[in-house]
Design an enzyme around this catalytic site. Structure first.
Site, PDB file in Angstrom:
ATOM      1  N   ARG A 139       1.899 -12.374   5.141  1.00 18.11           N
ATOM      2  CA  ARG A 139       3.317 -12.476   4.820  1.00 18.11           C
ATOM      3  C   ARG A 139       4.220 -11.853   5.892  1.00 18.11           C
ATOM      4  NH1 ARG A 139       4.615 -11.306  -1.395  1.00 18.11           N
ATOM      5  NH2 ARG A 139       6.517 -12.350  -0.691  1.00 18.11           N
TER       6      ARG A 139
ATOM      7  N   PRO B  86       0.835  -1.210   0.000  1.00 20.01           N
ATOM      8  CA  PRO B  86       0.000   0.000   0.000  1.00 20.01           C
ATOM      9  C   PRO B  86       0.866   1.255   0.000  1.00 20.01           C
ATOM     10  CG  PRO B  86      -0.827  -1.591   1.579  1.00 20.01           C
ATOM     11  CD  PRO B  86       0.493  -2.125   1.098  1.00 20.01           C
ATOM     12  N   GLU B  87       0.476   2.225  -0.820  1.00 17.98           N
ATOM     13  CA  GLU B  87       1.204   3.481  -0.900  1.00 17.98           C
ATOM     14  C   GLU B  87       0.384   4.578  -0.232  1.00 17.98           C
ATOM     15  OE1 GLU B  87       2.651   4.206  -4.884  1.00 17.98           O
ATOM     16  OE2 GLU B  87       2.868   2.058  -5.270  1.00 17.98           O
TER      17      GLU B  87
ATOM     18  N   HIS C   5      -4.167 -15.410   9.885  1.00 18.02           N
ATOM     19  CA  HIS C   5      -2.922 -14.674  10.096  1.00 18.02           C
ATOM     20  C   HIS C   5      -3.150 -13.400  10.912  1.00 18.02           C
ATOM     21  CE1 HIS C   5      -0.826 -17.395   7.394  1.00 18.02           C
ATOM     22  NE2 HIS C   5      -1.813 -17.243   6.538  1.00 18.02           N
TER      23      HIS C   5
ATOM     24  N   ARG D 274      20.582  15.597  -8.534  1.00 13.30           N
ATOM     25  CA  ARG D 274      20.854  14.209  -8.148  1.00 13.30           C
ATOM     26  C   ARG D 274      21.178  13.362  -9.382  1.00 13.30           C
ATOM     27  NH1 ARG D 274      19.909  12.801  -3.013  1.00 13.30           N
ATOM     28  NH2 ARG D 274      18.922  14.397  -1.714  1.00 13.30           N
TER      29      ARG D 274
ATOM     30  N   ARG E 148      12.626  -2.829  -9.338  1.00 11.87           N
ATOM     31  CA  ARG E 148      11.207  -2.474  -9.414  1.00 11.87           C
ATOM     32  C   ARG E 148      10.807  -2.230 -10.861  1.00 11.87           C
ATOM     33  NH1 ARG E 148       9.289  -0.556  -4.617  1.00 11.87           N
ATOM     34  NH2 ARG E 148       7.274  -1.112  -5.511  1.00 11.87           N
TER      35      ARG E 148
ATOM     36  N   LYS F  35       3.853   6.174   4.901  1.00 13.77           N
ATOM     37  CA  LYS F  35       3.101   4.945   4.651  1.00 13.77           C
ATOM     38  C   LYS F  35       2.670   4.281   5.958  1.00 13.77           C
ATOM     39  CE  LYS F  35       5.430   3.875   0.259  1.00 13.77           C
ATOM     40  NZ  LYS F  35       6.194   2.853  -0.505  1.00 13.77           N
TER      41      LYS F  35
END
Length: 298
Positions: free
Chosen positions: A145, A2-3, A126, A179, A288, A59
């Site tokens: 997880r 989740p972002e 879980h 950068r 990614r 987050k």
């Protein structure tokens, strides 16, 4: 994982449902992986506390708590329907702050969920924490997880980085200009900008017309300004639609989000660009996947 929009949606839903309620007791399973703070400290901090507010920091979901914590109970705790057993508690280290205020921090990881349930509801396999509330409901943390994390703080939790929905254009430009890393990697650096992940970085770069592999140092001030606006636009639209349900994500009410229906590049490899018709490409940056249109993005 989740972002920002997903975590914001969950935090808002939890705030509506549990703010003002009080934690009466806490059950914690025997698995240590989800715990960043000791189990006994988490229980001692939460029990007897009133949930003042639930909000997001990066987050992370943050529960602001107030009230006097109850003393630790030394008896073993079990919960019908679960196989985990609460470990015998140790002496809890005091929070380095008044114990009348504290924060409970939840990071959902990849598959974590925070749900408000009735006590009679079946306990998922879980489930790692159950907080019994004075209203009679239960607040449950579920994570198959176990990449999610639970911790408690004395207050003033700071995950680092700058809040993307609040950062000014000048500060945003200063964060990235010069950068040498690819701009996509820089956007994902939580020490710079917190909360933006893979989905929303791809979508923001598409709207700004910038390729993900392009070095941040080569991007002009004007283009970075456009990217700043794109990031905030994408995040606000995603929040309004409840986030993106790609895999396991659901909000505090168990509902899926709808922003995945608005994705223009993410997850659309080989499909035509919705603007120019060019096939969407996928490249891998730092492990990614990154999606972009080779025609619309330069």
């Amino acid at each position: 994982m989740p972002e920002l929009p997903e975590v914001e949606t969950i935090a808002r839903g939890l705030d509506k449902r549990v703010a003002g309620d009080t934690v009466e007791s806490v059950w914690i399973g025997s698995r240590q992986q989800p715990l960043k703070s000791p189990a006994d400290l988490i229980a001692a901090t939460l029990e007897g506390k009133r949930i003042v507010r639930v909000h997001r920091a990066g987050k992370h979901i943050v529960f602001d708590l107030e009230g006097t914590s109850r003393s630790l109970r030394t008896a073993l705790r079990t919960k019908k329907g679960t196989r985990a057993v609460r470990a015998q508690p140790r002496q809890a280290a005091p929070l380095h702050h008044s114990d009348t205020q504290a924060q409970w921090i939840v990071h959902l990881g990849m598959t974590g969920r925070m749900v408000v349930s009735e006590p009679a509801a079946e306990v998922a396999k879980h489930t790692h924490l159950i907080a019994k509330l004075a209203s009679g409901r239960e607040l449950r943390f579920i994570d198959p997880r176990m990449f999610g994390k639970l911790s408690v703080h004395a207050g003033g939790f700071d995950p680092g980085g700058v809040e993307p929905l609040e950062v000014s254009e000048e500060r945003f430009i200063a964060l990235f200009r010069g950068r040498k890393t690819p701009i996509k990697s820089a956007l994902l650096n939580q020490k710079l900008l917190r909360g933006v992940g893979n989905i929303y970085a791809d979508e923001s770069l598409f709207r700004a017309g910038i390729r993900p592999r392009r070095r941040a140092a080569t991007i002009t001030r004007e283009q970075l300004g456009k990217l700043h606006r794109a990031v905030q636009e994408v995040l606000r639209e995603a929040i309004a639609l409840g986030g993106s349900s790609i895999s396991d994500y659901v909000d505090a009410d168990g509902e899926e989000g709808f922003f995945q229906l608005q994705h223009r590049v993410y997850g659309r490899e080989g499909e035509p660009c919705l603007v120019c018709g060019t096939k969407i490409r996928r490249v891998v940056l730092a492990g990614r996947s990154s999606h972009y249109c080779s025609n619309c993005q330069k």
